[in-house]
Write an enzyme that holds these catalytic residues in place. Sequence first.
Site, PDB file in Angstrom:
ATOM      1  N   ASN A  50       0.876  -1.178   0.000  1.00  0.00           N
ATOM      2  CA  ASN A  50       0.000   0.000   0.000  1.00  0.00           C
ATOM      3  C   ASN A  50       0.910   1.223   0.000  1.00  0.00           C
ATOM      4  O   ASN A  50       1.520   1.543   1.010  1.00  0.00           O
ATOM      5  CB  ASN A  50      -0.898  -0.002   1.243  1.00  0.00           C
ATOM      6  CG  ASN A  50      -1.677   1.292   1.379  1.00  0.00           C
ATOM      7  OD1 ASN A  50      -1.791   2.063   0.429  1.00  0.00           O
ATOM      8  ND2 ASN A  50      -2.220   1.529   2.573  1.00  0.00           N
ATOM      9  N   TRP A  51       0.971   1.876  -1.163  1.00  0.00           N
ATOM     10  CA  TRP A  51       1.887   3.028  -1.281  1.00  0.00           C
ATOM     11  C   TRP A  51       1.295   4.288  -0.676  1.00  0.00           C
ATOM     12  O   TRP A  51       1.964   5.311  -0.604  1.00  0.00           O
ATOM     13  CB  TRP A  51       2.254   3.235  -2.758  1.00  0.00           C
ATOM     14  CG  TRP A  51       3.402   2.358  -3.188  1.00  0.00           C
ATOM     15  CD1 TRP A  51       3.832   1.225  -2.568  1.00  0.00           C
ATOM     16  CD2 TRP A  51       4.271   2.566  -4.316  1.00  0.00           C
ATOM     17  NE1 TRP A  51       4.926   0.700  -3.231  1.00  0.00           N
ATOM     18  CE2 TRP A  51       5.210   1.504  -4.315  1.00  0.00           C
ATOM     19  CE3 TRP A  51       4.351   3.524  -5.317  1.00  0.00           C
ATOM     20  CZ2 TRP A  51       6.204   1.390  -5.278  1.00  0.00           C
ATOM     21  CZ3 TRP A  51       5.349   3.403  -6.279  1.00  0.00           C
ATOM     22  CH2 TRP A  51       6.266   2.355  -6.260  1.00  0.00           C
ATOM     23  N   LYS A  52       0.028   4.249  -0.271  1.00  0.00           N
ATOM     24  CA  LYS A  52      -0.621   5.455   0.269  1.00  0.00           C
ATOM     25  C   LYS A  52      -0.382   6.611  -0.713  1.00  0.00           C
ATOM     26  O   LYS A  52      -0.348   6.381  -1.914  1.00  0.00           O
ATOM     27  CB  LYS A  52      -0.100   5.773   1.675  1.00  0.00           C
ATOM     28  CG  LYS A  52      -0.083   4.525   2.575  1.00  0.00           C
ATOM     29  CD  LYS A  52       0.112   4.861   4.009  1.00  0.00           C
ATOM     30  CE  LYS A  52       0.264   3.571   4.807  1.00  0.00           C
ATOM     31  NZ  LYS A  52      -0.045   3.727   6.195  1.00  0.00           N
ATOM     32  N   HIS A  69      -9.589   1.217   4.415  1.00  0.00           N
ATOM     33  CA  HIS A  69      -8.319   1.368   5.126  1.00  0.00           C
ATOM     34  C   HIS A  69      -8.519   2.284   6.330  1.00  0.00           C
ATOM     35  O   HIS A  69      -9.323   3.224   6.298  1.00  0.00           O
ATOM     36  CB  HIS A  69      -7.248   1.933   4.188  1.00  0.00           C
ATOM     37  CG  HIS A  69      -5.885   1.922   4.797  1.00  0.00           C
ATOM     38  ND1 HIS A  69      -5.443   2.930   5.625  1.00  0.00           N
ATOM     39  CD2 HIS A  69      -4.887   1.003   4.741  1.00  0.00           C
ATOM     40  CE1 HIS A  69      -4.220   2.630   6.033  1.00  0.00           C
ATOM     41  NE2 HIS A  69      -3.858   1.462   5.504  1.00  0.00           N
ATOM     42  N   GLU A 128      -6.936   4.738   7.380  1.00  0.00           N
ATOM     43  CA  GLU A 128      -6.815   6.191   7.117  1.00  0.00           C
ATOM     44  C   GLU A 128      -8.062   6.735   6.423  1.00  0.00           C
ATOM     45  O   GLU A 128      -8.430   7.891   6.631  1.00  0.00           O
ATOM     46  CB  GLU A 128      -5.533   6.446   6.302  1.00  0.00           C
ATOM     47  CG  GLU A 128      -4.301   6.249   7.191  1.00  0.00           C
ATOM     48  CD  GLU A 128      -3.096   5.646   6.487  1.00  0.00           C
ATOM     49  OE1 GLU A 128      -3.012   5.726   5.250  1.00  0.00           O
ATOM     50  OE2 GLU A 128      -2.232   5.090   7.195  1.00  0.00           O
ATOM     51  N   GLU A 160      -5.964  -5.209  10.016  1.00  0.00           N
ATOM     52  CA  GLU A 160      -4.962  -4.190  10.316  1.00  0.00           C
ATOM     53  C   GLU A 160      -5.306  -3.520  11.638  1.00  0.00           C
ATOM     54  O   GLU A 160      -6.189  -2.656  11.694  1.00  0.00           O
ATOM     55  CB  GLU A 160      -4.923  -3.136   9.206  1.00  0.00           C
ATOM     56  CG  GLU A 160      -4.490  -3.685   7.864  1.00  0.00           C
ATOM     57  CD  GLU A 160      -3.795  -2.627   7.014  1.00  0.00           C
ATOM     58  OE1 GLU A 160      -2.650  -2.868   6.619  1.00  0.00           O
ATOM     59  OE2 GLU A 160      -4.375  -1.560   6.778  1.00  0.00           O
ATOM     60  N   GLY A 163       1.909   1.943  10.739  1.00  0.00           N
ATOM     61  CA  GLY A 163       2.905   3.013  10.620  1.00  0.00           C
ATOM     62  C   GLY A 163       3.588   3.364  11.930  1.00  0.00           C
ATOM     63  O   GLY A 163       4.344   4.335  11.988  1.00  0.00           O
ATOM     64  N   SER A 221       2.979  -2.495  10.207  1.00  0.00           N
ATOM     65  CA  SER A 221       4.391  -2.572  10.575  1.00  0.00           C
ATOM     66  C   SER A 221       5.071  -3.881  10.167  1.00  0.00           C
ATOM     67  O   SER A 221       5.939  -4.385  10.885  1.00  0.00           O
ATOM     68  CB  SER A 221       4.554  -2.309  12.080  1.00  0.00           C
ATOM     69  OG  SER A 221       4.034  -1.030  12.403  1.00  0.00           O
ATOM     70  N   GLY A 246       2.705  -1.348   4.261  1.00  0.00           N
ATOM     71  CA  GLY A 246       2.722   0.075   3.940  1.00  0.00           C
ATOM     72  C   GLY A 246       4.134   0.556   3.640  1.00  0.00           C
ATOM     73  O   GLY A 246       4.669   0.348   2.548  1.00  0.00           O
ATOM     74  N   GLY A 247       4.759   1.183   4.626  1.00  0.00           N
ATOM     75  CA  GLY A 247       6.062   1.819   4.439  1.00  0.00           C
ATOM     76  C   GLY A 247       7.113   0.930   3.783  1.00  0.00           C
ATOM     77  O   GLY A 247       7.882   1.388   2.923  1.00  0.00           O
TER      78      GLY A 247
HETATM   79  C1  PEP Z   1      -0.944   0.126   5.857  1.00  0.00           C
HETATM   80  O1  PEP Z   1      -1.040   1.349   5.782  1.00  0.00           O
HETATM   81  O2  PEP Z   1      -1.789  -0.600   5.302  1.00  0.00           O
HETATM   82  C2  PEP Z   1       0.171  -0.430   6.589  1.00  0.00           C
HETATM   83  C3  PEP Z   1       0.165  -1.692   6.874  1.00  0.00           C
HETATM   84  O3  PEP Z   1       1.192   0.450   6.935  1.00  0.00           O
HETATM   85  P1  PEP Z   1       2.593   0.094   7.642  1.00  0.00           P
HETATM   86  O4  PEP Z   1       3.078  -1.201   7.054  1.00  0.00           O
HETATM   87  O5  PEP Z   1       3.485   1.240   7.278  1.00  0.00           O
HETATM   88  O6  PEP Z   1       2.311  -0.036   9.092  1.00  0.00           O
END
Ligand code: PEP
Length: 234
Positions: free
Chosen positions: A7-9, A85, A87, A154, A160, A196, A217-218
């Site tokens: 997920n590149w957001k 999601h 966010e 999640e 994050g 994470s 994500g990141g």
């Molecule tokens: C996400 O935003 O779906 C996510 C899992 O982020 P991160 O891996 O950065 O916690």
Amino acid sequence: MKIIAGNWKMNGSRAALETMINSLRDVNTPNTVILCVPYTMLRTGANGVQTGAQDVSPHVAGAYTGDISAQMLADAGAKYVIVGHSERRAYHNETNAVVRSKAQAAINAGLVPIICVGETMDEKQAGKAMAVIESGVRESVPSDENGKIIIAYEPRWAIGAGLTPTSSEIAQAHALIARTLKSMGRGGTPILYGASVKAGNAAAIMSIPNVDGVLVGGASLKPDDFIPIITSVK
Ligand code: PEP
């Protein structure tokens, strides 16, 4: 075989996506690799990676300025779309009912919705995590049993944040989701864990029962971080 979804957001560029796709050319993996990118970067899949979007309108077409329909996503080459999601739920007040209608719109256009559910820290501390997860699944998954879906568990407090639940907390949440989906006629639906995930914990997380893959994500933004996650499991 696992599902590894990024997920590149609101990050990246078309050039960065090209670099990622080129880097994946020589990665030999049985796993399904998906990159959910901003709308402007959607494209048809290549080198074993498919693209997905991060949101979709519940409507088919019409006067919805700024929105994108599921059919448009499919037309741009997407095969998947994240709905619900954390966010989107936090910054756009998306409820389970809204998420369900978006998931249904995605299915109707032949896309696979990746439906996110998970508890906030307040809900966890109040002992409500399991109830929130179960109602998230029951209320966000379309009642129509047709069309493939994916669920992503999640924990919202961990996204994050560099935090992850314990293995037994993940196992408990995924077992509950699997049971709930079965009771809804959707047994066998893949269930991803997200929050994470990185190269150092991906294999251990994906060895937990009922964890069919990860939503990252990141650590999905750069080939050096993402490829070791893809290759950490067979
Ligand atoms: C996400 O935003 O779906 C996510 C899992 O982020 P991160 O891996 O950065 O916690």
